[in-house]
Design a protein around this motif. Structure first.
Motif, short mmCIF file in Angstrom:
data_model
loop_
_atom_site.label_atom_id
_atom_site.label_comp_id
_atom_site.label_asym_id
_atom_site.label_seq_id
_atom_site.Cartn_x
_atom_site.Cartn_y
_atom_site.Cartn_z
N GLN A 185 15.99 7.16 21.21
CA GLN A 185 17.17 7.07 20.35
C GLN A 185 17.48 5.63 19.90
N PRO A 186 16.48 4.87 19.46
CA PRO A 186 16.77 3.50 19.01
C PRO A 186 17.56 3.50 17.71
N ASP A 187 18.39 2.49 17.53
CA ASP A 187 19.11 2.32 16.27
C ASP A 187 18.18 1.81 15.18
N ARG A 188 17.23 0.96 15.56
CA ARG A 188 16.33 0.34 14.58
C ARG A 188 14.91 0.35 15.13
N ILE A 189 13.96 0.55 14.24
CA ILE A 189 12.54 0.51 14.58
C ILE A 189 11.85 -0.43 13.60
N VAL A 190 11.12 -1.41 14.11
CA VAL A 190 10.34 -2.32 13.27
C VAL A 190 8.87 -2.01 13.52
N HIS A 213 12.27 13.34 11.99
CA HIS A 213 13.22 13.19 13.08
C HIS A 213 14.46 12.40 12.65
N GLY A 214 14.62 12.19 11.34
CA GLY A 214 15.84 11.58 10.84
C GLY A 214 15.81 10.08 10.65
N TYR A 215 14.65 9.45 10.79
CA TYR A 215 14.54 8.01 10.60
C TYR A 215 14.01 7.70 9.21
N ALA A 216 14.77 6.90 8.45
CA ALA A 216 14.40 6.59 7.08
C ALA A 216 13.89 5.16 6.96
N LEU A 217 12.98 4.94 6.02
CA LEU A 217 12.50 3.61 5.70
C LEU A 217 13.60 2.88 4.93
N THR A 218 14.08 1.77 5.47
CA THR A 218 15.16 1.03 4.81
C THR A 218 14.71 -0.31 4.26
N ALA A 219 13.58 -0.83 4.68
CA ALA A 219 13.06 -2.09 4.14
C ALA A 219 11.56 -2.14 4.39
N LEU A 220 10.85 -2.84 3.51
CA LEU A 220 9.40 -2.96 3.64
C LEU A 220 8.96 -4.31 3.06
N ARG A 221 8.11 -5.00 3.81
CA ARG A 221 7.45 -6.19 3.29
C ARG A 221 5.96 -6.05 3.55
N ALA A 222 5.16 -6.60 2.64
CA ALA A 222 3.71 -6.54 2.78
C ALA A 222 3.15 -7.94 2.57
N PHE A 223 2.10 -8.27 3.32
CA PHE A 223 1.55 -9.62 3.32
C PHE A 223 0.03 -9.57 3.14
N ASP A 224 -0.47 -10.53 2.37
CA ASP A 224 -1.92 -10.63 2.16
C ASP A 224 -2.52 -11.43 3.31
N ALA A 225 -2.56 -10.80 4.48
CA ALA A 225 -3.06 -11.46 5.68
C ALA A 225 -4.58 -11.44 5.78
N PHE A 226 -5.24 -10.77 4.82
CA PHE A 226 -6.71 -10.67 4.83
C PHE A 226 -7.24 -10.86 3.40
N PRO A 227 -7.03 -12.04 2.80
CA PRO A 227 -7.46 -12.25 1.40
C PRO A 227 -8.94 -11.95 1.21
N MET A 228 -9.27 -11.49 0.05
CA MET A 228 -10.62 -11.13 -0.40
C MET A 228 -11.08 -9.78 0.15
N THR A 229 -10.38 -9.24 1.14
CA THR A 229 -10.71 -7.91 1.66
C THR A 229 -9.67 -6.91 1.17
N HIS A 230 -9.88 -5.63 1.47
CA HIS A 230 -8.91 -4.61 1.03
C HIS A 230 -7.75 -4.46 2.02
N HIS A 231 -7.80 -5.16 3.14
CA HIS A 231 -6.78 -4.98 4.17
C HIS A 231 -5.47 -5.67 3.79
N VAL A 232 -4.38 -5.10 4.26
CA VAL A 232 -3.05 -5.64 3.99
C VAL A 232 -2.16 -5.36 5.20
N GLU A 233 -1.28 -6.28 5.51
CA GLU A 233 -0.38 -6.13 6.66
C GLU A 233 1.02 -5.79 6.15
N CYS A 234 1.60 -4.75 6.69
CA CYS A 234 2.95 -4.32 6.29
C CYS A 234 3.90 -4.38 7.48
N VAL A 235 5.17 -4.61 7.18
CA VAL A 235 6.23 -4.50 8.17
C VAL A 235 7.29 -3.58 7.60
#
Length: 395
Positions: free
Chosen positions: A345-350, A369-391
């Motif tokens: 029952q956490p209030d926030r999940i990162v 289960h009732g948890y909605a996405l309220t914010a999203l950031r994405a970072f190019d932590a693997f340039p030149m590849t197809h990978h991407v890091e999201c929070v």
């Protein structure tokens, strides 16, 4: 059906897809094309065809180039050559646009979430960033990387995305054919090399240089197994820790879970928020990482460690919990872990994610289960590849 293997097709390239390729169509079939960009007109040589509704191929000739096409900085970023990079032929800003489109498409298709995505650049540019490289020795003993979807080794003279000088000594000598070489450049500029070889069916590891890496992130110095988990891009750890610190908002005296904790990067952030009267449970399956984490955070008694599978440890964890941070492997957390988190029952999940498809699937489970996405950031932590890091922040 007759195989298309080796056949050359002339196609118009469509949208980008997850995995470092674009989608085209020919004679009613989908063709996943590497080394192309959306909107281009290319000739594609089919490299894989299992007879189903799709096949895979490489763009071997560009008849109508995209304005975003550039000359790759590495001559091995080409059809039939090294498989380490996916987008060297795209301008850096356009690479980020492609990755943003992939994240948005995965969220929409797998989680029913419509959201505009921006992929942010990390400090340092698109070259000279890769601090961890795993090479393999070919039949001639030269170290290199495998070709895409192949066991064939492409020998390297250098690698423009690797930290400068990181691979110099490894590439200068010959190795036992088939040996794997793990090379890490740490935060102090030291290089660590481990050789893995298989003898009579058993994998043997031999540390050739270094072994204990020093990293710097989140206002702390970290000592850890040089070949254990740590962010590959030198700027990624501090960047992600800063986002976690902003979004977690763990209350003073409260409780938090750091799942798939590694050596405790995010646990250290949570510990500073809950303070000495609070508590942070760090769960990690790798026992070496746990022991490294315990040593690195021995000044934070509010952090307790548990070694084991996340879903197993959480079943006995004290509940409820105020905040949960998780950074699962590429396959994602999965339904059992998501349901164990929800039980707290956490209030926030990162949620820190290195695969947008896995993230989207888990977000769909959280939503049920009732948890909605309220914010999203994405970072190019693997340039030149197809990978991407999201929070992602859920509440």
């Amino acid at each position: 059906m007759t195989t298309w293997q080796g056949r050359v097709l002339e196609v118009e390239v469509g949208a980008v897809a997850h995995g470092g390729h674009c989608v085209a169509r020919a004679d009613g079939r989908v063709v996943f094309v590497r080394h192309a960009l959306p909107g281009e007109h290319v000739r594609v040589e089919v490299t894989e065809d299992n007879g189903g509704s799709f096949c895979r191929g490489d763009a071997v000739e560009v008849l109508k180039p995209s304005p975003e096409r550039v000359t790759p900085p590495c001559p091995l970023a080409a059809p039939g050559a090294c498989g380490g990079c996916d987008w060297q032929h795209a301008a850096p800003s356009y690479q980020r646009e492609l990755k943003a489109a992939v994240v948005a498409e995965q969220l929409s298709r797998l989680a029913g979430i419509e959201r505009e995505v921006v992929v942010e650049e990390l400090d340092g540019g698109v070259l000279d960033w890769r601090s961890r490289v795993r090479l393999v020795a070919g039949r001639d003993g030269r170290a290199g990387l495998r070709a895409h979807h192949s066991h064939r080794v492409v020998a390297l003279e250098d690698c423009p995305i690797a930290v400068p000088g990181e691979l110099t000594d490894v590439l200068a000598r010959r190795w036992r054919p088939g040996s794997e070489l793990e090379v890490t450049s740490d935060g102090d500029g030291r290089t660590h090399v481990r050789e893995l070889s298989t003898v009579r069916g058993k994998v043997r590891a031999r540390q050739l240089s270094g072994g204990v890496a020093v990293q710097h992130a989140a206002g702390r110095d970290w000592r850890l197994d040089a070949h254990g988990f740590w962010q590959v891009h030198p700027a990624a750890a501090s960047t992600l820790a800063a986002v976690v610190a902003e979004w977690a908002e763990a209350p003073s005296g409260g409780s938090a879970w750091d799942l798939y904790a590694g050596v405790g990067l995010f646990a250290s952030v949570l510990a500073s928020q809950v303070g000495e009267s609070g508590r942070v449970l760090a769960i990690e399956s790798g026992r070496r990482a746990v022991s490294d984490g315990e040593r690195n955070l021995e000044d934070l008694p509010q952090v307790s460690w548990q070694a084991g599978r996340v879903e197993d440890v959480l079943s006995a964890a004290e509940k409820p919990v105020d905040v949960v941070v998780l950074d699962p492997p590429r396959k994602g957390a999965g339904k059992p872990v998501v349901e164990s988190i929800v039980a707290g029952q956490p209030d926030r999940i990162v949620y820190v994610a290195c695969d947008p498809a896995a993230l989207a699937r888990d977000l769909a489970t959280f939503a049920s289960h009732g948890y909605a996405l309220t914010a999203l950031r994405a970072f190019d932590a693997f340039p030149m590849t197809h990978h991407v890091e999201c929070v992602a922040l859920l509440s």
